[in-house]
Design a protein around this motif. Structure first.
Motif, PDB file in Angstrom:
ATOM      1  N   VAL A   1       0.824  -1.219   0.000  1.00  0.00           N
ATOM      2  CA  VAL A   1       0.000   0.000   0.000  1.00  0.00           C
ATOM      3  C   VAL A   1       0.849   1.256   0.000  1.00  0.00           C
ATOM      4  O   VAL A   1       0.400   2.315   0.433  1.00  0.00           O
ATOM      5  CB  VAL A   1      -0.951   0.021   1.214  1.00  0.00           C
ATOM      6  N   TYR A   2       2.113   1.138  -0.480  1.00  0.00           N
ATOM      7  CA  TYR A   2       2.998   2.291  -0.394  1.00  0.00           C
ATOM      8  C   TYR A   2       2.493   3.473  -1.222  1.00  0.00           C
ATOM      9  O   TYR A   2       2.798   4.617  -0.911  1.00  0.00           O
ATOM     10  CB  TYR A   2       4.413   1.920  -0.849  1.00  0.00           C
ATOM     11  N   ASP A   3       1.707   3.195  -2.299  1.00  0.00           N
ATOM     12  CA  ASP A   3       1.250   4.308  -3.132  1.00  0.00           C
ATOM     13  C   ASP A   3       0.124   5.101  -2.473  1.00  0.00           C
ATOM     14  O   ASP A   3      -0.145   6.232  -2.855  1.00  0.00           O
ATOM     15  CB  ASP A   3       0.829   3.805  -4.509  1.00  0.00           C
ATOM     16  N   SER A   4      -0.546   4.525  -1.468  1.00  0.00           N
ATOM     17  CA  SER A   4      -1.634   5.269  -0.825  1.00  0.00           C
ATOM     18  C   SER A   4      -1.181   6.013   0.427  1.00  0.00           C
ATOM     19  O   SER A   4      -1.979   6.660   1.085  1.00  0.00           O
ATOM     20  CB  SER A   4      -2.775   4.309  -0.467  1.00  0.00           C
ATOM     21  N   LEU A   5       0.107   5.898   0.756  1.00  0.00           N
ATOM     22  CA  LEU A   5       0.610   6.589   1.938  1.00  0.00           C
ATOM     23  C   LEU A   5       1.474   7.779   1.518  1.00  0.00           C
ATOM     24  O   LEU A   5       2.033   7.799   0.429  1.00  0.00           O
ATOM     25  CB  LEU A   5       1.462   5.635   2.792  1.00  0.00           C
ATOM     26  N   ASN A   6       1.555   8.761   2.400  1.00  0.00           N
ATOM     27  CA  ASN A   6       2.361   9.946   2.118  1.00  0.00           C
ATOM     28  C   ASN A   6       3.751   9.795   2.713  1.00  0.00           C
ATOM     29  O   ASN A   6       3.902   9.693   3.921  1.00  0.00           O
ATOM     30  CB  ASN A   6       1.707  11.189   2.746  1.00  0.00           C
ATOM     31  N   TRP A   7       4.752   9.801   1.875  1.00  0.00           N
ATOM     32  CA  TRP A   7       6.127   9.771   2.383  1.00  0.00           C
ATOM     33  C   TRP A   7       7.054  10.303   1.319  1.00  0.00           C
ATOM     34  O   TRP A   7       6.697  10.405   0.152  1.00  0.00           O
ATOM     35  CB  TRP A   7       6.531   8.370   2.816  1.00  0.00           C
ATOM     36  N   GLU A   8       8.236  10.668   1.751  1.00  0.00           N
ATOM     37  CA  GLU A   8       9.208  11.250   0.822  1.00  0.00           C
ATOM     38  C   GLU A   8      10.413  10.337   0.671  1.00  0.00           C
ATOM     39  O   GLU A   8      10.700   9.530   1.540  1.00  0.00           O
ATOM     40  CB  GLU A   8       9.679  12.609   1.344  1.00  0.00           C
ATOM     41  N   ILE A   9      11.115  10.524  -0.438  1.00  0.00           N
ATOM     42  CA  ILE A   9      12.355   9.779  -0.641  1.00  0.00           C
ATOM     43  C   ILE A   9      13.509  10.681  -0.232  1.00  0.00           C
ATOM     44  O   ILE A   9      13.763  11.683  -0.884  1.00  0.00           O
ATOM     45  CB  ILE A   9      12.518   9.372  -2.115  1.00  0.00           C
ATOM     46  N   PRO A  10      14.208  10.369   0.861  1.00  0.00           N
ATOM     47  CA  PRO A  10      15.347  11.221   1.248  1.00  0.00           C
ATOM     48  C   PRO A  10      16.496  11.051   0.250  1.00  0.00           C
ATOM     49  O   PRO A  10      16.901   9.936  -0.057  1.00  0.00           O
ATOM     50  CB  PRO A  10      15.749  10.686   2.616  1.00  0.00           C
ATOM     51  N   VAL A  11      16.960  12.177  -0.273  1.00  0.00           N
ATOM     52  CA  VAL A  11      18.042  12.146  -1.254  1.00  0.00           C
ATOM     53  C   VAL A  11      19.106  13.141  -0.820  1.00  0.00           C
ATOM     54  O   VAL A  11      18.801  14.181  -0.242  1.00  0.00           O
ATOM     55  CB  VAL A  11      17.524  12.511  -2.664  1.00  0.00           C
ATOM     56  N   SER A  12      20.363  12.794  -1.076  1.00  0.00           N
ATOM     57  CA  SER A  12      21.450  13.727  -0.803  1.00  0.00           C
ATOM     58  C   SER A  12      22.345  13.791  -2.035  1.00  0.00           C
ATOM     59  O   SER A  12      22.424  12.834  -2.799  1.00  0.00           O
ATOM     60  CB  SER A  12      22.244  13.254   0.408  1.00  0.00           C
ATOM     61  N   ASP A  13      22.996  14.909  -2.243  1.00  0.00           N
ATOM     62  CA  ASP A  13      23.793  15.071  -3.452  1.00  0.00           C
ATOM     63  C   ASP A  13      25.273  14.802  -3.233  1.00  0.00           C
ATOM     64  O   ASP A  13      26.012  14.649  -4.189  1.00  0.00           O
ATOM     65  CB  ASP A  13      23.624  16.500  -4.005  1.00  0.00           C
ATOM     66  N   GLU A  14      25.719  14.777  -1.966  1.00  0.00           N
ATOM     67  CA  GLU A  14      27.167  14.723  -1.731  1.00  0.00           C
ATOM     68  C   GLU A  14      27.781  13.368  -2.117  1.00  0.00           C
ATOM     69  O   GLU A  14      28.841  13.313  -2.692  1.00  0.00           O
ATOM     70  CB  GLU A  14      27.483  14.996  -0.250  1.00  0.00           C
ATOM     71  N   GLY A  15      27.087  12.310  -1.765  1.00  0.00           N
ATOM     72  CA  GLY A  15      27.629  10.983  -2.083  1.00  0.00           C
ATOM     73  C   GLY A  15      28.782  10.555  -1.200  1.00  0.00           C
ATOM     74  O   GLY A  15      29.476   9.600  -1.508  1.00  0.00           O
ATOM     75  N   ASP A  16      29.027  11.251  -0.082  1.00  0.00           N
ATOM     76  CA  ASP A  16      30.101  10.829   0.829  1.00  0.00           C
ATOM     77  C   ASP A  16      29.536   9.956   1.944  1.00  0.00           C
ATOM     78  O   ASP A  16      28.335   9.686   1.995  1.00  0.00           O
ATOM     79  CB  ASP A  16      30.848  12.047   1.391  1.00  0.00           C
ATOM     80  N   SER A  17      30.417   9.521   2.829  1.00  0.00           N
ATOM     81  CA  SER A  17      29.991   8.592   3.877  1.00  0.00           C
ATOM     82  C   SER A  17      28.943   9.218   4.784  1.00  0.00           C
ATOM     83  O   SER A  17      28.005   8.558   5.219  1.00  0.00           O
ATOM     84  CB  SER A  17      31.197   8.173   4.713  1.00  0.00           C
ATOM     85  N   TYR A  18      29.122  10.509   5.070  1.00  0.00           N
ATOM     86  CA  TYR A  18      28.185  11.149   5.993  1.00  0.00           C
ATOM     87  C   TYR A  18      26.786  11.214   5.396  1.00  0.00           C
ATOM     88  O   TYR A  18      25.798  10.986   6.089  1.00  0.00           O
ATOM     89  CB  TYR A  18      28.690  12.555   6.341  1.00  0.00           C
ATOM     90  N   SER A  19      26.704  11.518   4.093  1.00  0.00           N
ATOM     91  CA  SER A  19      25.369  11.594   3.489  1.00  0.00           C
ATOM     92  C   SER A  19      24.748  10.204   3.394  1.00  0.00           C
ATOM     93  O   SER A  19      23.541  10.058   3.523  1.00  0.00           O
ATOM     94  CB  SER A  19      25.434  12.264   2.123  1.00  0.00           C
ATOM     95  N   ARG A  20      25.584   9.171   3.179  1.00  0.00           N
ATOM     96  CA  ARG A  20      25.036   7.818   3.177  1.00  0.00           C
ATOM     97  C   ARG A  20      24.423   7.487   4.528  1.00  0.00           C
ATOM     98  O   ARG A  20      23.424   6.778   4.613  1.00  0.00           O
ATOM     99  CB  ARG A  20      26.145   6.804   2.847  1.00  0.00           C
ATOM    100  N   PHE A  21      25.035   8.011   5.593  1.00  0.00           N
ATOM    101  CA  PHE A  21      24.501   7.784   6.936  1.00  0.00           C
ATOM    102  C   PHE A  21      23.254   8.639   7.166  1.00  0.00           C
ATOM    103  O   PHE A  21      22.229   8.153   7.648  1.00  0.00           O
ATOM    104  CB  PHE A  21      25.596   8.094   7.953  1.00  0.00           C
ATOM    105  N   LEU A  22      23.324   9.914   6.757  1.00  0.00           N
ATOM    106  CA  LEU A  22      22.197  10.830   7.010  1.00  0.00           C
ATOM    107  C   LEU A  22      20.944  10.402   6.263  1.00  0.00           C
ATOM    108  O   LEU A  22      19.834  10.542   6.779  1.00  0.00           O
ATOM    109  CB  LEU A  22      22.576  12.247   6.604  1.00  0.00           C
TER     110      LEU A  22
END
Lengths: 415, 380
Positions: free
Chosen positions: A263-284
């Motif tokens: 039922v993922y299409d009927s729920l409201n949620w966002e896709i977290p994306v980061s642009d840095e591509g470093d280890s910290y953003s992978r964690f965040l």
């Protein structure tokens, strides 16, 4: 009958064998470089050997030697009933129980062409998201201990406890719940348990704030992870990264949104994306995913308020037991699923597991009650290449930081 | 041999005997009014009296009781337990509890030490066997000797106008031994750990010595007894910059987080000590704690006024001992906190911090030291 004795002595290897080209070793010994073997009995490697060629303090090349916890799951699956394979396929990533079983069950449902009751779908989503939070917390703990931050290791593990408790109240098992079955879930979840799950999310949210202070925003942690193991958007796509690690490099790709299941299409949620591509953003990105999962769980519990209790298993599966077992499969489990046979063909499902894309492919001969061939590709196996590429050019001490930022889990990758 | 020579030898012998006599010890005795009756009773016994007089002789007291061996062992026991307990409390755990439950598992480190004694000491094939086994024991020389120069009130092992310089020089020897340990281990991780240790050694040693020199300039003397006497205002207020550098370099020198770089157990598996097992591991594991104890004592002498403090008449000479002990323990407790707060920095980040920032600030502290010496009229 005469006994046949096999009298062939086993000859174990006398010297250390490395599965790398001979030239690689010779070049290293001739030049300034030296080899460091990290693992498989190393406090910071998991069950895997990483063969590093190091110049000074900088990693020139990293070659993985996985397979130390290979349990030949795909072959074992060919000797077990379809339904018995659910707990088997749960083993690679036991923290991620909801997602890994969901993937296999969905491949079976595709073959059987059954429609899952809506209530079951919501409960499956709750279970999957609880497992996702649990896995992300586990990985955060491993990342912390790799950086020497023991408080950051203990707190997420303690935070997993409410999640484990919630999964226990839903399914009866702490870790390996095997709760999702073809056509639905094992039994209906009473209202008070759902309310407990909803309250758990508030506890998690509050505790995560203190975790943020001690670990996520800790200056030494940021210093260690920022601009370490950077993979650009193009590299991330080329090396075939998946899941949160692909999203950390700026690719907005989430199977829950691209090919919505349950039922993922009927729920409201966002896709977290980061642009840095470093280890910290992978964690965040994964930290942000925890709060998205919390929001999904709350919405799902709210939705469940309006769906009446009592029907969580599809009638197509239950057939003559539909009246007695539709809310609780107990007592009818092997009568329903023992002789389950999939129609002739190949059935594939893609699932967004905690660490990324999880692929199940089942080939059925159409008459036996065991799979003819089963194929599992776990996210760990997909992003191993990207993990090794991220190591290149970094310092030796960064190996553990990058390792933790990928949350690489050898049992999952080796299957 | 003529008569004169014989009488000269006799005089020498008599002098030596008088040095070893009980009267000589009693002249320079630690006085503790609280237990004076017990001491008097013990002194009146034939053989025990001599031993008690020897132990209470101030230099011997400094060597054996405080700040020497006895306190060192007690502090080792306590601080390892305390660190584990504190970390456990912060991490929602209980920590060591099973051994001596009534006291909350306080002798856990002793139990671990006993276990180490009965474990096999493995010497691997590639090790340089004599050095591999010698160095963990030899390292106690630079660890224990500086303790003799540290004054606790009027109790001091060796008084010397260069005591601070000697203590610092001996402390600087410890990393040399650790490098030698790593060399004798002859393994890949020990090698990497040794190189890290050497890098860190150079990085913290210069700011550390500059901070000490700035305090020498400030007090106008390198005699620790005089330094303590001159501290009407504790040194931390006279030169806070030097105190900050001293604290930070102590953290680096004792491999505490965030500078636990040479030993980084998740990265290089205890670095130079990776090959040790059994009691040898027990010995090398405690080196950093011993170093921490010495540096904490030195810091309380330089910056917190050493044994200065409100005099407690009942304790007599032990009053200074008590104050020095309390100050040193406070610093060690503060150092224990770091373990549960910080992550480990990378080697190059730590080097950049110390060669760049710390070096600049330590030069500043030198200037502050000279200015404060003139401003407060501490003299030379």
């Amino acid at each position: 009958m005469e006994e046949i004795v096999l009298d062939v002595p086993v000859q174990p290897p006398t010297e250390l064998f490395l599965p790398v080209p001979k030239k690689f070793l010779e070049d290293a010994y001739k030049g300034d470089d030296y080899l460091v073997l990290v693992g498989p009995q190393h406090p910071g490697s998991g069950h895997m050997r990483i063969i590093l060629r190091i110049k000074g303090d900088v990693i020139v090349e990293a070659i993985p030697d996985p397979g130390y916890v290979h349990r030949s799951m795909e072959k074992l699956a060919e000797t077990r009933l379809y339904i018995q394979n659910i707990p088997l396929f749960e083993r690679p990533a036991i923290m991620d129980t909801g997602n890994v079983t969901l993937g296999y069950v969905r491949a079976m449902e595709k073959a059987l062409d059954v429609e899952v009751p809506e209530r079951a779908k919501y409960i499956r989503v709750i279970l999957a998201e609880l497992s996702r939070i649990g896995t992300h917390l586990y990985d955060a703990g491993i990342l912390a201990v790799f950086l020497g931050h023991t408080t950051g290791f203990m707190w997420p593990f303690a935070l997993r406890e409410p999640i484990v408790e919630a999964i226990t109240r839903i399914s009866g098992a702490r870790i390996t719940s095997s709760f999702i079955i073809p056509g639905g879930i094992r039994r209906d979840v009473p209202w008070n348990v759902l309310e407990f799950v909803r309250k758990t999310t508030f506890v998690l949210e509050r505790r995560l704030k203190s975790f943020e202070k001690i670990f996520i925003k800790n200056p030494t942690v940021i210093e260690r992870l920022k601009e370490v193991g950077v993979l650009s958007r193009e590299e991330a796509i080329r090396f075939g990264l998946v899941g949160p690690f692909l999203r950390a490099s700026g690719v907005e790709y989430d199977l829950r949104a691209v090919e919505p299941y349950e039922v993922y299409d009927s729920l409201n949620w966002e896709i977290p994306v980061s642009d840095e591509g470093d280890s910290y953003s992978r964690f965040l990105v994964r930290v942000e995913e925890i709060s998205q999962s919390i929001s999904i769980i709350r919405q799902a519990v709210n939705e469940l308020r309006r769906i009446p209790e009592g029907k969580v298993i599809s009638e197509d599966i239950l057939q003559e037991y539909a009246e007695v077992a539709s809310a609780d499969i107990r007592g009818f489990f092997f009568r329903v699923f023992g002789e389950l046979t999939l129609p002739l063909g190949e059935f594939t499902s893609l699932t967004e597991a905690s660490r990324g894309t999880l692929l199940y492919s089942i080939i059925s001969d159409g008459e036996s009650n065991v799979p003819y061939r089963a194929r599992v590709i776990t996210p760990g196996w997909y992003y191993l290449k990207g993990f090794m590429e991220a190591l290149r050019g970094e310092r030796l001490a960064d190996l553990q930081a990058i390792y933790g930022s990928f949350g690489y889990f050898p049992p999952e990758a080796d299957r | 041999m003529n008569v004169n020579g014989l009488s000269g030898l006799n005089e020498l012998l008599n002098e030596l005997l008088s040095l070893l006599s009980m009267q000589h010890f009693l002249q320079n005795q630690v006085s503790i009014p609280l237990i004076q009756p017990i001491i008097d009773l013990l002194l009146s016994m034939p053989f025990v009296g001599y031993l008690v007089a020897l132990i209470l002789w101030k230099p011997m007291f400094a060597l054996l009781i405080f700040p020497g061996l006895g306190t060192l062992m007690a502090v080792l026991l306590f601080i390892i337990w305390f660190e584990r307990k504190l970390t456990a409390r912060i991490q929602w755990r209980k920590g060591p509890v099973e051994i001596l439950r009534q006291a909350g598992g306080v002798i856990q480190a002793l139990a671990d030490g006993m276990r180490y004694f009965f474990q096999e000491v493995i010497v691997h094939r590639d090790a340089h066997k004599p050095y591999f086994l010698q160095f963990p024991i030899l390292i106690f020389i630079p660890v224990l000797l500086p303790l003799l120069f540290i004054p606790a009130g009027s109790i001091v092992g060796i008084e010397s106008p260069y005591s601070l310089a000697i203590a610092v020089a001996l402390i600087s020897l410890i990393p040399v031994f650790i490098v030698a340990i790593g060399w004798a281990s002859n393994s890949r991780y020990a090698y990497i750990g040794t190189i890290r240790e050497a890098f860190m050694y150079f990085a913290y040693e210069i700011p550390f010595i500059l901070a000490v020199i700035s305090m020498i300039l400030l007090y106008g003397t390198a005699d620790m007894v005089e330094i303590v006497e001159k501290q009407n205002i504790p040194g931390i207020f006279l030169n806070p910059v030097a105190a900050f550098i001293f604290f930070l370099t102590t953290v680096m020198a004792t491999s505490r987080l965030p500078f636990e770089i040479p030993e980084a157990d998740q990265e290089i598996a205890f670095g130079p000590f990776v090959e040790y097992s059994g009691i040898m591991f027990g010995l090398v594991m405690t080196i950093t704690y011993e170093k921490m104890y010495i540096l904490a004592l030195l810091m309380s002498v330089l910056f917190l006024g050493g044994g200065n403090g409100p005099d407690i008449p009942l304790l007599g000479n032990l009053s200074g001992v008590l104050w020095l002990f309390v100050k040193a323990m406070a610093i060690m407790v503060l150092l224990s906190f770091l373990r549960s707060i910080y992550a480990r920095l990378r080697l190059d980040q730590a080097l950049r911090l110390s060669w760049n920032t710390l070096m600049k600030i330590s030069l500043l502290s030198l200037a502050i030291g000279i200015v404060a010496n003139i401003a407060f009229g501490l003299g030379w």
